[in-house]
Design a protein around this motif. Structure first.
Motif, PDB file in Angstrom:
ATOM      1  N   ILE A  28       0.821  -1.217   0.000  1.00  0.00           N
ATOM      2  CA  ILE A  28       0.000   0.000   0.000  1.00  0.00           C
ATOM      3  C   ILE A  28       0.855   1.267   0.000  1.00  0.00           C
ATOM      4  CG2 ILE A  28      -1.976  -1.077   1.144  1.00  0.00           C
ATOM      5  CD1 ILE A  28      -1.004   0.164   3.750  1.00  0.00           C
ATOM      6  N   PHE A  29       2.136   1.125   0.330  1.00  0.00           N
ATOM      7  CA  PHE A  29       3.008   2.296   0.357  1.00  0.00           C
ATOM      8  C   PHE A  29       3.713   2.524  -0.984  1.00  0.00           C
ATOM      9  CE2 PHE A  29       2.810   0.973   4.834  1.00  0.00           C
ATOM     10  CZ  PHE A  29       2.366   2.168   5.405  1.00  0.00           C
ATOM     11  N   ILE A  30       3.527   1.616  -1.927  1.00  0.00           N
ATOM     12  CA  ILE A  30       4.148   1.772  -3.242  1.00  0.00           C
ATOM     13  C   ILE A  30       3.682   3.052  -3.936  1.00  0.00           C
ATOM     14  CG2 ILE A  30       4.331   0.781  -5.558  1.00  0.00           C
ATOM     15  CD1 ILE A  30       4.322  -1.974  -4.281  1.00  0.00           C
ATOM     16  N   PRO A  31       2.368   3.362  -3.949  1.00  0.00           N
ATOM     17  CA  PRO A  31       1.955   4.630  -4.557  1.00  0.00           C
ATOM     18  C   PRO A  31       2.592   5.842  -3.886  1.00  0.00           C
ATOM     19  CG  PRO A  31       0.065   3.192  -4.247  1.00  0.00           C
ATOM     20  CD  PRO A  31       1.206   2.559  -3.524  1.00  0.00           C
ATOM     21  N   LEU A  32       2.729   5.813  -2.565  1.00  0.00           N
ATOM     22  CA  LEU A  32       3.356   6.926  -1.851  1.00  0.00           C
ATOM     23  C   LEU A  32       4.818   7.069  -2.239  1.00  0.00           C
ATOM     24  CD1 LEU A  32       3.190   9.132   0.300  1.00  0.00           C
ATOM     25  CD2 LEU A  32       3.751   7.411   2.010  1.00  0.00           C
ATOM     26  N   ILE A  33       5.509   5.955  -2.384  1.00  0.00           N
ATOM     27  CA  ILE A  33       6.910   5.983  -2.800  1.00  0.00           C
ATOM     28  C   ILE A  33       7.046   6.562  -4.204  1.00  0.00           C
ATOM     29  CG2 ILE A  33       8.904   4.540  -3.357  1.00  0.00           C
ATOM     30  CD1 ILE A  33       7.950   2.620  -1.129  1.00  0.00           C
ATOM     31  N   LEU A  34       6.131   6.153  -5.103  1.00  0.00           N
ATOM     32  CA  LEU A  34       6.144   6.694  -6.468  1.00  0.00           C
ATOM     33  C   LEU A  34       5.858   8.191  -6.467  1.00  0.00           C
ATOM     34  CD1 LEU A  34       4.223   3.865  -8.368  1.00  0.00           C
ATOM     35  CD2 LEU A  34       6.680   4.354  -8.445  1.00  0.00           C
ATOM     36  N   ALA A  35       4.907   8.626  -5.629  1.00  0.00           N
ATOM     37  CA  ALA A  35       4.581  10.050  -5.533  1.00  0.00           C
ATOM     38  C   ALA A  35       5.780  10.843  -5.023  1.00  0.00           C
ATOM     39  CB  ALA A  35       3.376  10.248  -4.617  1.00  0.00           C
ATOM     40  N   ALA A  36       6.459  10.299  -4.005  1.00  0.00           N
ATOM     41  CA  ALA A  36       7.639  10.972  -3.462  1.00  0.00           C
ATOM     42  C   ALA A  36       8.753  11.050  -4.504  1.00  0.00           C
ATOM     43  CB  ALA A  36       8.123  10.244  -2.210  1.00  0.00           C
ATOM     44  N   ALA A 124      -1.937  10.528  -2.600  1.00  0.00           N
ATOM     45  CA  ALA A 124      -0.707  11.243  -2.941  1.00  0.00           C
ATOM     46  C   ALA A 124      -0.285  10.950  -4.376  1.00  0.00           C
ATOM     47  CB  ALA A 124       0.414  10.851  -1.973  1.00  0.00           C
ATOM     48  N   PHE A 125      -0.402   9.685  -4.786  1.00  0.00           N
ATOM     49  CA  PHE A 125      -0.008   9.325  -6.155  1.00  0.00           C
ATOM     50  C   PHE A 125      -0.962   9.934  -7.176  1.00  0.00           C
ATOM     51  CE2 PHE A 125      -0.304   6.402  -9.817  1.00  0.00           C
ATOM     52  CZ  PHE A 125       0.981   6.570 -10.305  1.00  0.00           C
ATOM     53  N   ILE A 126      -2.251   9.878  -6.898  1.00  0.00           N
ATOM     54  CA  ILE A 126      -3.227  10.451  -7.833  1.00  0.00           C
ATOM     55  C   ILE A 126      -3.016  11.954  -7.951  1.00  0.00           C
ATOM     56  CG2 ILE A 126      -5.687  10.917  -8.204  1.00  0.00           C
ATOM     57  CD1 ILE A 126      -6.265   8.199  -6.959  1.00  0.00           C
ATOM     58  N   TYR A 127      -2.747  12.617  -6.822  1.00  0.00           N
ATOM     59  CA  TYR A 127      -2.513  14.066  -6.876  1.00  0.00           C
ATOM     60  C   TYR A 127      -1.313  14.394  -7.761  1.00  0.00           C
ATOM     61  CZ  TYR A 127      -0.787  18.648  -5.770  1.00  0.00           C
ATOM     62  OH  TYR A 127      -0.297  19.920  -5.891  1.00  0.00           O
ATOM     63  N   MET A 128      -0.210  13.681  -7.559  1.00  0.00           N
ATOM     64  CA  MET A 128       0.980  13.959  -8.364  1.00  0.00           C
ATOM     65  C   MET A 128       0.726  13.668  -9.839  1.00  0.00           C
ATOM     66  SD  MET A 128       3.288  15.313  -6.535  1.00  0.00           S
ATOM     67  CE  MET A 128       4.562  15.252  -7.797  1.00  0.00           C
ATOM     68  N   THR A 129      -0.015  12.618 -10.120  1.00  0.00           N
ATOM     69  CA  THR A 129      -0.321  12.265 -11.506  1.00  0.00           C
ATOM     70  C   THR A 129      -1.265  13.268 -12.152  1.00  0.00           C
ATOM     71  OG1 THR A 129      -0.050   9.917 -11.023  1.00  0.00           O
ATOM     72  CG2 THR A 129      -1.287  10.482 -13.011  1.00  0.00           C
ATOM     73  N   ALA A 130      -2.280  13.693 -11.395  1.00  0.00           N
ATOM     74  CA  ALA A 130      -3.355  14.510 -11.954  1.00  0.00           C
ATOM     75  C   ALA A 130      -3.125  16.012 -11.830  1.00  0.00           C
ATOM     76  CB  ALA A 130      -4.684  14.153 -11.273  1.00  0.00           C
ATOM     77  N   HIS A 131      -2.054  16.413 -11.166  1.00  0.00           N
ATOM     78  CA  HIS A 131      -1.805  17.857 -11.044  1.00  0.00           C
ATOM     79  C   HIS A 131      -0.372  18.189 -10.625  1.00  0.00           C
ATOM     80  CE1 HIS A 131      -2.759  22.073 -10.576  1.00  0.00           C
ATOM     81  NE2 HIS A 131      -2.340  22.059  -9.325  1.00  0.00           N
ATOM     82  N   GLY A 132       0.080  17.616  -9.519  1.00  0.00           N
ATOM     83  CA  GLY A 132       1.340  18.029  -8.918  1.00  0.00           C
ATOM     84  C   GLY A 132       2.535  17.968  -9.843  1.00  0.00           C
TER      85      GLY A 132
END
Length: 384
Positions: A28-36, A124-132
């Motif tokens: 479950i932390f994989i998306p967070l790692i990708l976002a970071a 966090a991952f969706i935010y980075m993908t969709a805007h950040g």
């Protein structure tokens, strides 16, 4: 006795950390790692971000999601905001009840924590993908081949005068209310549906701002939203543009066009203001053209006031009585909702923008002047 020993051994085996159990707990932390990774690495590779993320991954998410949410005329963002508080309260109550009834409170707490961690990780991952990630793409100055270097005050004055002249001309096509201010002749849904008109012309020259047809959503609780000082918001999780319809009609087309720029992959506020200006003045609808010229004049005249007040007075004399009434109505609207809520909201927004690497926070909105001047300068040098 033998059965108790076997059960005890089995329980210890279940509690033992194995690679499989670790992987099952940590995925479950994989998306967070990708976002970071995106947050820290993408700023180093703007060209990769431009073509692989902003024109690739971002589009892959935003186009289908935006298409689906646009089928619904109501603001889903507003609905989520209204339901957020009761939803959180309900989850807390459910957690408390389960903790009370649970035979193992530690296990129940761990499950709840895992659910929360997973939710935040995916968010966090969706935010980075969709805007950040769009904060780290190539700048509009580069993509549109603009020279945004400082220009003389005399050039800024000439631009202000030209913007005022265009605004005065466009205002002649518009209706007025009982106070002599610009008023829409169509309902708000029709007016907001016209936002894409100016972008259609822009995408032919600048295809990187293409996106699916998005609906600009009027917020029904705009009166209360106005206390935050926010006139529009793009909600990346739903790829949805929301517009505060309590503000004067003068401002609504520009705000809708600004939020539309976010939905097209532009993150920086000054760049969204610039695209809002360009799309408005290229619109087939006079209320949009007027809104574009008026907001551009406001930004540019504010910059002129900061460097030469005498020149500012000269520029302001080019405005008509009707334009001044519209500016007054806008200022009265802003002043009527000032207070602690707006101060706190501005501070939060300022902190959020700074967290994306924009050092001047909310003040970055005003840097649109440099892009407007660059656009004028390019038109002059190219003889168009």
């Amino acid at each position: 006795h033998q059965m108790r020993v076997e059960k005890s051994t089995e329980a210890r085996n279940k509690q033992r950390l194995t690679p499989r159990r670790v992987l099952k707990a940590a995925w479950i932390f994989i998306p967070l790692i990708l976002a970071a990774a995106m947050y820290f690495l993408l700023p180093m590779f703007p060209e990769f971000t431009e073509y692989a993320v902003s024109r690739g991954l971002f589009k892959a998410f935003t186009v289908p999601v935006g298409f689906v949410t646009s089928l619904i005329p109501l603001s889903l963002t507003e609905i989520c905001a209204v339901l957020a508080v009761p939803a959180v309260i309900a989850l807390v109550v459910i957690f408390a009840v389960r903790m009370k009834r649970s035979s193992s409170r530690k296990r129940t707490a761990l499950k709840a924590g895992r659910f929360l961690a997973g939710f935040l990780s995916f968010a966090a991952f969706i935010y980075m993908t969709a805007h950040g990630a769009n904060y780290y793409r190539l700048s509009l100055e580069s993509l549109m081949e603009l020279d945004a270097s400082p220009k003389p005050a005399e050039f800024l004055l000439a631009v202000c005068k030209d913007l005022a002249a265009h605004a005065a001309q466009e205002r002649e096509y518009l209706a007025e209310d009982e106070n002599g201010c610009v008023q829409f002749t169509e309902d708000i849904y029709t007016e907001l549906s016209r936002t894409g008109s100016g972008y259609e012309a822009l995408t032919e020259e600048y295809p990187f701002i293409w996106t699916s047809i998005g609906r600009q959503k009027p917020v029904q609780l705009s009166y209360y939203w106005s206390y935050t000082g926010i006139t529009g918001m793009y909600f990346p999780f739903l790829a949805e543009c929301n517009v505060n319809i309590e503000q004067p009609d003068l401002s609504i087309p520009f705000t809708a066009s600004h939020e539309s720029a976010h939905s097209r992959g532009i993150a920086f506020e000054n760049e969204c203001n610039f695209l809002a200006y360009l799309s408005c003045i290229n619109s087939e609808y006079p209320e949009f053209r007027y809104s574009g010229y008026m907001n551009a004049f406001k930004f540019c005249s504010n910059s002129l006031y900061a460097c030469d007040k005498d020149m500012w007075r000269e520029a302001y004399e080019c405005t008509t009585d009707g334009m001044r009434r519209d500016f007054t109505a806008e200022n009265e609207y802003i002043d009527s909702f000032k207070g602690e809520v707006q101060t706190a909201s501005t501070a939060v927004n300022d902190g959020f923008i700074k967290a994306q690497g924009v050092s001047d926070g909310t003040r970055s909105y005003g840097r649109v002047t440099d892009l407007i001047l660059a656009h004028y300068y390019k038109a002059l040098t190219e003889g168009t």
